[in-house]
Motif scaffolding. Structure first.
Motif: not given
Length: 162
Positions: A69-80, A84-86, A109-121
């Motif tokens: 759930q956290g990975a999917k909601r990362t842009p709601d929690l981290v302002p900048l 992206i499609a997880v 598969a997107d234009r920017t990485g998923v490091e923040m999603e992994a950390l939020t996860c």
């Protein structure tokens, strides 16, 4: 207004205000990121996890689901952070002698990485676990959350030096 601050920081506009970087011109590529973390627990909490006797229920399952759930909601929690499609999230929670080890791998598969999603996860998995065991161990500690590896994008593969 120029694309970035004279200092070269991409997340600052020409006035020094924080901004979301425009990634629309970047190439879509397959990207992954793996992050890890630990929840340090008292011996009685570890014993309860191993025995499946946590009063609130299956703490490890709750932690895994919280992480997803956290990975999917990362842009709601981290302002900048860009929305992206997880495309995939794997969360492993392992009871070890000092607590619980958490490993999360997020894919897109997107234009920017998923490091923040992994950390939020990892962080939300850890918080879910702490919530489940806080009656047994109110002194639980979330620690050592970090990116271990990433692939894709302009920089390609990166792994934390061992």
């Amino acid at each position: 207004m120029s694309d970035s601050h004279p200092s070269g920081f991409t997340h600052l506009d020409s006035t020094g205000a924080a901004r979301m970087v425009d990634v629309s011109a970047k190439e879509v590529t397959a990207r992954t990121a793996t992050a890890t973390g630990r929840v340090l627990l008292a011996a009685d909490a570890v014993a309860a996890l191993r025995a499946g006797e946590v009063p609130k229920g299956d703490a490890l399952a709750v932690a895994r689901l919280a992480g997803i759930q956290g990975a999917k909601r990362t842009p709601d929690l981290v302002p900048l952070c860009h929305p992206i499609a997880v495309h995939g999230v794997d969360v492993a929670v392992e009871v070890v002698d000092e607590g619980v080890a958490i490993t999360a791998t997020v894919r897109t598969a997107d234009r920017t990485g998923v490091e923040m999603e992994a950390l939020t996860c990892v962080m939300t998995a850890a918080l879910g676990l702490v919530d489940m065991v806080k009656a047994i161990d109110p002194a639980a500690v979330v620690t050592d959350v970090r990116v271990e590896e990433k692939t894709g994008g302009r920089t390609g593969h990166w792994a934390r030096p061992r």
